[in-house]
Design a protein around this motif. Structure first.
Motif, mmCIF file in Angstrom:
data_model
loop_
_atom_site.group_PDB
_atom_site.id
_atom_site.type_symbol
_atom_site.label_atom_id
_atom_site.label_comp_id
_atom_site.label_asym_id
_atom_site.label_seq_id
_atom_site.Cartn_x
_atom_site.Cartn_y
_atom_site.Cartn_z
ATOM 1 N N VAL A 180 0.817 -1.304 0.044
ATOM 2 C CA VAL A 180 0.109 0.069 -0.179
ATOM 3 C C VAL A 180 0.961 1.391 -0.109
ATOM 4 C CG1 VAL A 180 -1.733 1.254 1.082
ATOM 5 C CG2 VAL A 180 -1.975 -1.375 1.260
ATOM 6 N N ALA A 181 0.782 1.959 -1.119
ATOM 7 C CA ALA A 181 1.401 3.408 -0.837
ATOM 8 C C ALA A 181 0.636 4.462 -0.162
ATOM 9 C CB ALA A 181 1.518 3.784 -2.404
ATOM 10 N N PRO A 182 1.483 5.417 0.396
ATOM 11 C CA PRO A 182 0.924 6.383 1.236
ATOM 12 C C PRO A 182 -0.484 7.052 0.593
ATOM 13 C CG PRO A 182 2.956 7.144 0.481
ATOM 14 C CD PRO A 182 2.987 5.834 -0.028
ATOM 15 N N PHE A 183 -1.496 7.397 1.397
ATOM 16 C CA PHE A 183 -2.466 7.923 0.919
ATOM 17 C C PHE A 183 -3.084 8.741 2.214
ATOM 18 C CE2 PHE A 183 -4.059 4.110 2.693
ATOM 19 C CZ PHE A 183 -5.309 4.306 2.911
ATOM 20 N N LEU A 184 -4.482 9.589 1.474
ATOM 21 C CA LEU A 184 -5.157 10.324 2.419
ATOM 22 C C LEU A 184 -6.458 9.590 2.801
ATOM 23 C CD1 LEU A 184 -4.337 14.042 1.038
ATOM 24 C CD2 LEU A 184 -3.097 12.652 3.019
ATOM 25 N N LEU A 185 -6.975 9.645 3.952
ATOM 26 C CA LEU A 185 -8.238 8.974 4.294
ATOM 27 C C LEU A 185 -9.056 9.817 5.364
ATOM 28 C CD1 LEU A 185 -9.961 6.340 3.895
ATOM 29 C CD2 LEU A 185 -8.805 5.438 5.942
ATOM 30 N N SER A 186 -10.127 9.899 5.177
ATOM 31 C CA SER A 186 -10.895 10.814 6.300
ATOM 32 C C SER A 186 -11.090 10.220 7.416
ATOM 33 C CB SER A 186 -12.560 11.071 5.518
ATOM 34 O OG SER A 186 -13.286 9.987 5.152
ATOM 35 N N PRO A 187 -10.854 11.109 8.533
ATOM 36 C CA PRO A 187 -10.913 10.032 9.770
ATOM 37 C C PRO A 187 -12.271 9.682 10.417
ATOM 38 C CG PRO A 187 -10.838 12.856 10.043
ATOM 39 C CD PRO A 187 -10.526 12.255 8.588
ATOM 40 N N LEU A 188 -13.435 10.184 9.410
ATOM 41 C CA LEU A 188 -14.684 9.940 10.184
ATOM 42 C C LEU A 188 -15.626 9.284 8.636
ATOM 43 C CD1 LEU A 188 -15.774 13.188 12.197
ATOM 44 C CD2 LEU A 188 -15.318 10.845 13.064
ATOM 45 N N GLN A 189 -16.447 8.444 9.044
ATOM 46 C CA GLN A 189 -17.256 8.264 7.792
ATOM 47 C C GLN A 189 -18.098 9.687 7.406
ATOM 48 O OE1 GLN A 189 -19.508 5.452 10.176
ATOM 49 N NE2 GLN A 189 -18.304 3.755 9.461
ATOM 50 N N VAL A 190 -18.230 9.533 6.279
ATOM 51 C CA VAL A 190 -19.204 10.750 5.300
ATOM 52 C C VAL A 190 -20.454 10.922 6.117
ATOM 53 C CG1 VAL A 190 -20.293 11.704 3.570
ATOM 54 C CG2 VAL A 190 -18.009 10.545 3.281
ATOM 55 N N THR A 191 -20.854 12.109 6.438
ATOM 56 C CA THR A 191 -22.043 12.356 7.010
ATOM 57 C C THR A 191 -23.101 12.750 6.358
ATOM 58 O OG1 THR A 191 -21.634 14.734 7.590
ATOM 59 C CG2 THR A 191 -20.775 13.072 9.401
ATOM 60 N N HIS B 288 -24.819 5.672 15.438
ATOM 61 C CA HIS B 288 -24.370 6.954 16.193
ATOM 62 C C HIS B 288 -23.522 8.044 15.675
ATOM 63 C CE1 HIS B 288 -25.120 4.882 20.363
ATOM 64 N NE2 HIS B 288 -25.186 3.939 19.686
ATOM 65 N N ARG B 289 -23.506 9.020 16.114
ATOM 66 C CA ARG B 289 -22.642 9.820 15.514
ATOM 67 C C ARG B 289 -21.149 9.278 15.444
ATOM 68 N NH1 ARG B 289 -23.991 16.002 17.731
ATOM 69 N NH2 ARG B 289 -25.958 16.310 16.538
ATOM 70 N N GLY B 290 -20.342 9.836 14.508
ATOM 71 C CA GLY B 290 -18.853 9.438 14.489
ATOM 72 C C GLY B 290 -18.175 10.263 15.360
ATOM 73 N N GLY B 291 -17.071 9.342 15.871
ATOM 74 C CA GLY B 291 -15.875 10.317 16.623
ATOM 75 C C GLY B 291 -16.414 10.184 17.995
ATOM 76 N N GLU B 292 -17.329 9.282 18.455
ATOM 77 C CA GLU B 292 -17.875 9.215 19.997
ATOM 78 C C GLU B 292 -16.742 8.406 21.161
ATOM 79 O OE1 GLU B 292 -21.858 8.696 19.983
ATOM 80 O OE2 GLU B 292 -22.243 10.660 19.985
ATOM 81 N N LEU B 293 -16.282 7.333 19.932
ATOM 82 C CA LEU B 293 -15.473 6.483 20.726
ATOM 83 C C LEU B 293 -13.980 6.641 20.309
ATOM 84 C CD1 LEU B 293 -17.965 3.255 20.404
ATOM 85 C CD2 LEU B 293 -17.551 4.813 22.183
ATOM 86 N N ALA B 294 -13.115 5.776 20.776
ATOM 87 C CA ALA B 294 -11.636 6.142 20.543
ATOM 88 C C ALA B 294 -11.303 5.773 19.208
ATOM 89 C CB ALA B 294 -10.719 5.029 21.669
ATOM 90 N N ALA B 295 -10.444 6.486 18.879
ATOM 91 C CA ALA B 295 -9.638 6.357 17.506
ATOM 92 C C ALA B 295 -8.801 5.315 17.529
ATOM 93 C CB ALA B 295 -9.213 7.599 16.797
ATOM 94 N N ASN B 296 -8.228 5.003 16.403
ATOM 95 C CA ASN B 296 -7.058 4.105 16.407
ATOM 96 C C ASN B 296 -5.836 4.921 16.348
ATOM 97 O OD1 ASN B 296 -6.462 5.169 13.805
ATOM 98 N ND2 ASN B 296 -7.057 3.305 12.590
ATOM 99 N N ALA B 297 -4.752 4.404 16.211
ATOM 100 C CA ALA B 297 -3.468 5.038 16.427
ATOM 101 C C ALA B 297 -3.122 6.031 15.349
ATOM 102 C CB ALA B 297 -2.140 4.235 16.299
ATOM 103 N N ASP C 142 -14.090 4.786 14.205
ATOM 104 C CA ASP C 142 -15.255 4.057 13.762
ATOM 105 C C ASP C 142 -14.763 3.268 12.594
ATOM 106 O OD1 ASP C 142 -17.438 5.085 15.688
ATOM 107 O OD2 ASP C 142 -17.075 6.963 14.619
ATOM 108 N N MET C 143 -13.635 2.794 12.587
ATOM 109 C CA MET C 143 -13.324 1.964 11.281
ATOM 110 C C MET C 143 -13.921 0.655 11.555
ATOM 111 S SD MET C 143 -11.383 3.563 8.977
ATOM 112 C CE MET C 143 -10.532 2.531 8.183
ATOM 113 N N ILE C 144 -14.012 0.261 12.783
ATOM 114 C CA ILE C 144 -14.772 -0.988 13.175
ATOM 115 C C ILE C 144 -16.066 -0.452 13.866
ATOM 116 C CG2 ILE C 144 -14.613 -3.091 14.608
ATOM 117 C CD1 ILE C 144 -11.650 -3.231 14.045
ATOM 118 N N GLY C 145 -17.219 -1.303 13.620
ATOM 119 C CA GLY C 145 -18.477 -0.843 14.016
ATOM 120 C C GLY C 145 -19.045 0.410 13.693
ATOM 121 N N ASN C 146 -20.362 0.827 13.928
ATOM 122 C CA ASN C 146 -21.186 1.883 13.545
ATOM 123 C C ASN C 146 -22.042 1.669 12.298
ATOM 124 O OD1 ASN C 146 -22.372 4.149 14.819
ATOM 125 N ND2 ASN C 146 -21.259 5.436 13.572
ATOM 126 N N ALA C 147 -21.076 1.625 11.087
ATOM 127 C CA ALA C 147 -21.512 1.440 9.839
ATOM 128 C C ALA C 147 -20.504 0.718 9.011
ATOM 129 C CB ALA C 147 -22.080 2.564 9.109
#
Length: 227
Positions: A24-35, A150-159, A164-169
């Motif tokens: 995987v090459a470096p890339f950009l990713l949104s920290p939250l799911q699209v609202t 649930h709204r995104g960002g209410e639980l802990a982020a990864n490193a 919400d990479m796991i769960g929610n949607a």
């Protein structure tokens, strides 16, 4: 957008008992799911209810059209060439897109869906276990969600600062799951608010038709690293 460092990830498919490693090459990713708010702002309509919830009930076709839409709004080169019948996403609804064909311009600097390998690499954030943290601390799933989104960002982020990479949607990825068996079915990852714990793991890969829109399936956006 969060910067995701280069690396490699091994994807395993339980159905076929195959595994393969992807660089995987470096890339950009949104920290939250699209609202829902982001969808409404992109297409110019008001959203009923809580507009900060993840935009579920969006098909894969709706997701790629949204990527092109926000790319155009920001003056970026759209990542996708889309031909055929237009989805009704442009009218603020989830549509069938049944006769559409989508081609990805991999050199474009606009928004796009992550590949499955990018998604799993970003989800793991350097970890090797089934999850990047304790399930109840990082994910809304059947055991703690109250059987609702649930709204995104209410639980802990990864490193790497991704929520919400796991769960929610569940989240759409670009990839076709297995064209020989499932034709154009696309990969979905991550698990959702109605899933048991065993479905909410970094390595779980599911598939569904790209026209599906359902209340526990959304997406987040990626971009190539600027040159």
């Amino acid at each position: 957008m969060q910067t995701i460092q280069a690396g490699s990830v091994t994807i395993a498919d339980r159905r076929t008992e195959r595994s393969w490693t992807v660089e995987v090459a470096p890339f950009l990713l949104s920290p939250l799911q699209v609202t829902c708010r982001a969808i409404g702002e992109a297409y110019g309509f008001e959203v009923d209810g809580d507009d900060l919830l993840p935009a579920t009930s969006t098909s894969w076709f709706d997701a790629v059209r949204f990527c092109n839409r926000i790319s155009e709004l920001e003056g970026l080169q759209p990542a996708y060439a889309i031909t055929g019948e237009a989805s009704s996403a442009e009218a603020g609804e989830s549509g069938p897109g049944e006769r559409e064909a989508v081609v990805w311009d991999r050199a474009a600097d606009g928004y796009r869906l992550p590949t499955e390998a990018e998604w799993e690499h970003a989800c793991r954030a350097g970890t090797t276990g089934p999850r990047y943290g304790e399930l109840g601390e990082i994910a809304w799933y059947r055991g703690n969600s109250g059987e609702r989104l649930h709204r995104g960002g209410e639980l802990a982020a990864n490193a790497w600062g991704l929520y919400d990479m796991i769960g929610n949607a569940w989240e759409w990825c670009w990839d076709i799951y297995d064209a020989a068996v499932y034709r154009d079915y696309r990969v979905i990852k991550g698990g959702g608010w109605f899933d048991e714990h065993w479905s909410c793991r970094a390595g779980v890969r599911r598939r569904t038709m790209p026209t599906l829109s359902i209340d526990d399936l959304g997406f987040r956006v990626a971009r190539n690293m600027p040159r």
